[in-house]
Write an enzyme that holds these catalytic residues in place. Structure first.
Site, PDB file in Angstrom:
ATOM      1  N   CYS A 107      26.133  27.591  40.855  1.00 44.66           N
ATOM      2  CA  CYS A 107      26.782  26.458  40.029  1.00 44.66           C
ATOM      3  C   CYS A 107      28.171  27.064  39.370  1.00 44.66           C
ATOM      4  O   CYS A 107      29.009  26.415  38.986  1.00 44.66           O
ATOM      5  CB  CYS A 107      25.836  25.648  39.141  1.00 44.66           C
ATOM      6  SG  CYS A 107      24.755  24.990  40.169  1.00 44.66           S
ATOM      7  N   HIS A 246      30.851  21.834  34.361  1.00 42.93           N
ATOM      8  CA  HIS A 246      30.099  21.688  35.443  1.00 42.93           C
ATOM      9  C   HIS A 246      29.130  20.682  35.549  1.00 42.93           C
ATOM     10  O   HIS A 246      28.527  20.615  34.256  1.00 42.93           O
ATOM     11  CB  HIS A 246      29.270  23.329  35.736  1.00 42.93           C
ATOM     12  CG  HIS A 246      28.321  23.118  36.986  1.00 42.93           C
ATOM     13  ND1 HIS A 246      28.418  22.356  37.868  1.00 42.93           N
ATOM     14  CD2 HIS A 246      26.904  23.246  36.605  1.00 42.93           C
ATOM     15  CE1 HIS A 246      27.136  22.285  38.539  1.00 42.93           C
ATOM     16  NE2 HIS A 246      26.221  22.920  37.856  1.00 42.93           N
ATOM     17  N   ASN A 276      24.094  17.160  40.437  1.00 39.66           N
ATOM     18  CA  ASN A 276      24.715  18.475  40.253  1.00 39.66           C
ATOM     19  C   ASN A 276      25.201  18.810  42.049  1.00 39.66           C
ATOM     20  O   ASN A 276      24.214  18.897  42.545  1.00 39.66           O
ATOM     21  CB  ASN A 276      23.691  19.040  39.442  1.00 39.66           C
ATOM     22  CG  ASN A 276      24.181  20.686  39.718  1.00 39.66           C
ATOM     23  OD1 ASN A 276      25.218  21.088  40.335  1.00 39.66           O
ATOM     24  ND2 ASN A 276      23.566  21.524  38.751  1.00 39.66           N
TER      25      ASN A 276
HETATM   26  N1  COA Z   1      10.670  12.071  36.222  1.00 44.31           N
HETATM   27  C1  COA Z   1       9.590  11.709  34.909  1.00 44.31           C
HETATM   28  N2  COA Z   1       9.090  12.701  34.270  1.00 44.31           N
HETATM   29  C2  COA Z   1       9.510  14.106  34.511  1.00 44.31           C
HETATM   30  C3  COA Z   1      10.523  14.693  35.396  1.00 44.31           C
HETATM   31  C4  COA Z   1      10.877  13.646  36.176  1.00 44.31           C
HETATM   32  N3  COA Z   1      11.703  13.785  37.579  1.00 44.31           N
HETATM   33  N4  COA Z   1      10.553  15.686  35.262  1.00 44.31           N
HETATM   34  C5  COA Z   1       9.946  16.141  34.206  1.00 44.31           C
HETATM   35  N5  COA Z   1       9.189  14.971  33.611  1.00 44.31           N
HETATM   36  C6  COA Z   1       8.436  15.178  32.415  1.00 44.31           C
HETATM   37  C7  COA Z   1       7.634  16.502  32.358  1.00 44.31           C
HETATM   38  O1  COA Z   1       6.519  16.615  32.937  1.00 44.31           O
HETATM   39  C8  COA Z   1       7.243  16.385  30.891  1.00 44.31           C
HETATM   40  O2  COA Z   1       6.127  15.775  30.582  1.00 44.31           O
HETATM   41  P1  COA Z   1       5.039  15.970  29.522  1.00 44.31           P
HETATM   42  O3  COA Z   1       5.959  15.786  28.359  1.00 44.31           O
HETATM   43  O4  COA Z   1       4.144  14.836  29.777  1.00 44.31           O
HETATM   44  O5  COA Z   1       4.842  17.410  29.752  1.00 44.31           O
HETATM   45  C9  COA Z   1       8.467  15.697  30.369  1.00 44.31           C
HETATM   46  O6  COA Z   1       9.064  14.867  31.353  1.00 44.31           O
HETATM   47  C10 COA Z   1       9.615  16.615  29.657  1.00 44.31           C
HETATM   48  O7  COA Z   1       9.974  17.515  30.578  1.00 44.31           O
HETATM   49  P2  COA Z   1      10.806  18.850  30.397  1.00 44.31           P
HETATM   50  O8  COA Z   1      10.932  19.468  31.563  1.00 44.31           O
HETATM   51  O9  COA Z   1      10.873  19.576  29.031  1.00 44.31           O
HETATM   52  O10 COA Z   1      12.182  17.933  30.492  1.00 44.31           O
HETATM   53  P3  COA Z   1      13.745  18.151  30.055  1.00 44.31           P
HETATM   54  O11 COA Z   1      14.035  17.241  29.048  1.00 44.31           O
HETATM   55  O12 COA Z   1      13.967  19.615  29.732  1.00 44.31           O
HETATM   56  O13 COA Z   1      14.633  17.635  31.439  1.00 44.31           O
HETATM   57  C11 COA Z   1      15.711  18.771  32.909  1.00 44.31           C
HETATM   58  C12 COA Z   1      14.122  18.301  32.322  1.00 44.31           C
HETATM   59  C13 COA Z   1      15.427  19.453  34.305  1.00 44.31           C
HETATM   60  C14 COA Z   1      16.169  17.365  33.236  1.00 44.31           C
HETATM   61  C15 COA Z   1      16.453  19.555  32.091  1.00 44.31           C
HETATM   62  O14 COA Z   1      15.513  20.833  31.516  1.00 44.31           O
HETATM   63  C16 COA Z   1      17.705  19.938  32.420  1.00 44.31           C
HETATM   64  O15 COA Z   1      18.558  19.484  32.806  1.00 44.31           O
HETATM   65  N6  COA Z   1      17.708  21.730  32.592  1.00 44.31           N
HETATM   66  C17 COA Z   1      18.948  22.285  33.048  1.00 44.31           C
HETATM   67  C18 COA Z   1      18.889  22.168  34.592  1.00 44.31           C
HETATM   68  C19 COA Z   1      20.191  22.319  35.310  1.00 44.31           C
HETATM   69  O16 COA Z   1      20.992  21.837  34.838  1.00 44.31           O
HETATM   70  N7  COA Z   1      19.843  23.220  36.229  1.00 44.31           N
HETATM   71  C20 COA Z   1      21.188  23.652  37.037  1.00 44.31           C
HETATM   72  C21 COA Z   1      21.943  24.664  36.191  1.00 44.31           C
HETATM   73  S1  COA Z   1      23.442  24.951  37.022  1.00 44.31           S
END
Ligand code: COA
Length: 325
Positions: A107, A246, A276
């Site tokens: 990315c 990004h 993304n």
């Molecule tokens: N739909 C519904 N619920 C979801 C889910 C989805 N698609 N994905 C995760 N959850 C749930 C989890 O199971 C968790 O539930 P719990 O609290 O009961 O355990 C809750 O949502 C929070 O999960 P978490 O992973 O802590 O969420 P988050 O706020 O960190 O969001 C991302 C997850 C992936 C959106 C976030 O971490 C993110 O954007 N990270 C960076 C990813 C990225 O940019 N990658 C590319 C880099 S170039």
């Protein structure tokens, strides 16, 4: 200097409601946690090279000339593991036997390949370079993984760089680039490469991501690198007209802007309609921002990216007077 710009998205759109029919997720969760409303997805048979050709054609049209000496393709999803895909893009565009190679910084690929293209020009190895960022990232995803499927989309964006003067509009730089291979496991496709060609566990052939850890690193590193570039450019925060980060997650963009002290309205954001798109995300955001008038000639633009590797980096430019092709 930046002399041309183009982007291309596959025609098939998958919105959050469609995803929610197959995955335990919802439009509300995806929008709130990521800012994404839909993503474009390649149909079977459509590849990274196909998308790169379309974006490259548009960038060459925007530059008003097909006269380029090199093609740099930023991608983490080449059509084959070997050879690189850039030569096929150059051939399909009818660019002859020019230098053509891939850069894989996932990315962060756009910023890395931009520095590479600018370096070819400074070294005298090329007068003009077509730089394409293209990824069919959805081909790496486990369709059952709600942690990655909602986030990524496919697409391609391209720019043409030409030799120019440092004080011209469109002049690129300074650049700041970094990596941390100790954290490779945070975003990885474990199998399929030289270390582990195949695995009995099908999941090892899919992209896996530790979302919350990635979120923290992305915000800190994009802010850090942006600060370094501003310092080297002699800019203060109030000099920045537009921040093009990004497009990973709208919350990452807002958190980065907050760390830098940049107002939220300086952010260029198009993640709602693209998701993304990895190496394509920054040039696609540039195309949308020029088309809707957000980005104008003379604007001081800070660009920053973060990706698997880990890799990250930033650069700066005064926006040139160009129309996307
Ligand atoms: N739909 C519904 N619920 C979801 C889910 C989805 N698609 N994905 C995760 N959850 C749930 C989890 O199971 C968790 O539930 P719990 O609290 O009961 O355990 C809750 O949502 C929070 O999960 P978490 O992973 O802590 O969420 P988050 O706020 O960190 O969001 C991302 C997850 C992936 C959106 C976030 O971490 C993110 O954007 N990270 C960076 C990813 C990225 O940019 N990658 C590319 C880099 S170039």
């Amino acid at each position: 200097m930046l002399a041309g710009l183009g982007g291309w998205l596959p025609p098939r759109i998958v919105d959050n409601d469609e995803l929610s029919r197959h995955l335990d997720t919802s439009d509300e969760w995806i929008r709130t946690r990521t800012g994404i409303g839909q993503r474009h997805v390649v149909d079977p048979g459509m590849s990274t090279v196909d998308m790169a050709v379309e974006a490259g054609r548009r960038a060459l049209h925007s530059a008003g000339s097909r006269d380029v000496d090199a093609l740099v393709l930023a991608t983490a999803t080449p059509d084959q593991i070997c050879p690189a895909s850039a030569p096929q893009v150059a051939s399909r565009l009818g660019l002859g036997n020019i230098a053509a190679f891939d850069v894989n910084a996932v990315c962060s690929g756009f910023v890395y390949a931009l520095a590479t293209a600018a370096g070819l020009i400074s070294a005298g190895a090329a007068c003009s370079v077509l730089m394409v960022g293209a990824d069919a990232f959805t081909t790496l995803l486990n369709p059952k993984d709600r942690g990655t499927v909602p986030i990524f989309g496919d697409g391609a964006g391209a720019v043409v760089l030409r030799a120019g003067e440092p004080d011209e509009l469109g002049a690129m730089g300074p650049f700041d680039l970094h990596s941390d291979g100790d954290l490779a496991e945070l975003l990885i496709v474990p199998a399929g490469g030289a270390k582990q060609k195949t695995s009995d566990n099908p999941e090892d052939h899919y992209f896996s991501m530790q979302g919350p850890a990635v979120f923290r690193h992305a915000t800190a590193r994009m802010a850090e690198s942006s600060r370094t570039v501003m310092e080297r450019a002699g800019w203060t925060v109030s000099d920045v007209d537009r921040f093009i980060g990004h497009q990973a997650n709208i919350r990452i963009l807002h958190a980065t802007a907050k760390q830098l002290g940049l107002p939220a309205d300086s952010l260029v954001v198009n993640i709602e309609r693209t998701g993304n798109t990895s190496a394509a995300s920054i040039p696609l955001a540039m195309v949308d921002a020029v088309n809707d008038g957000t980005l104008q000639a003379g604007d001081r633009v800070l660009v920053s990216a973060f990706g698997a590797g880990l890799t990250w980096g930033a650069t700066a430019l005064r926006w040139p007077d160009i129309t996307p092709g």
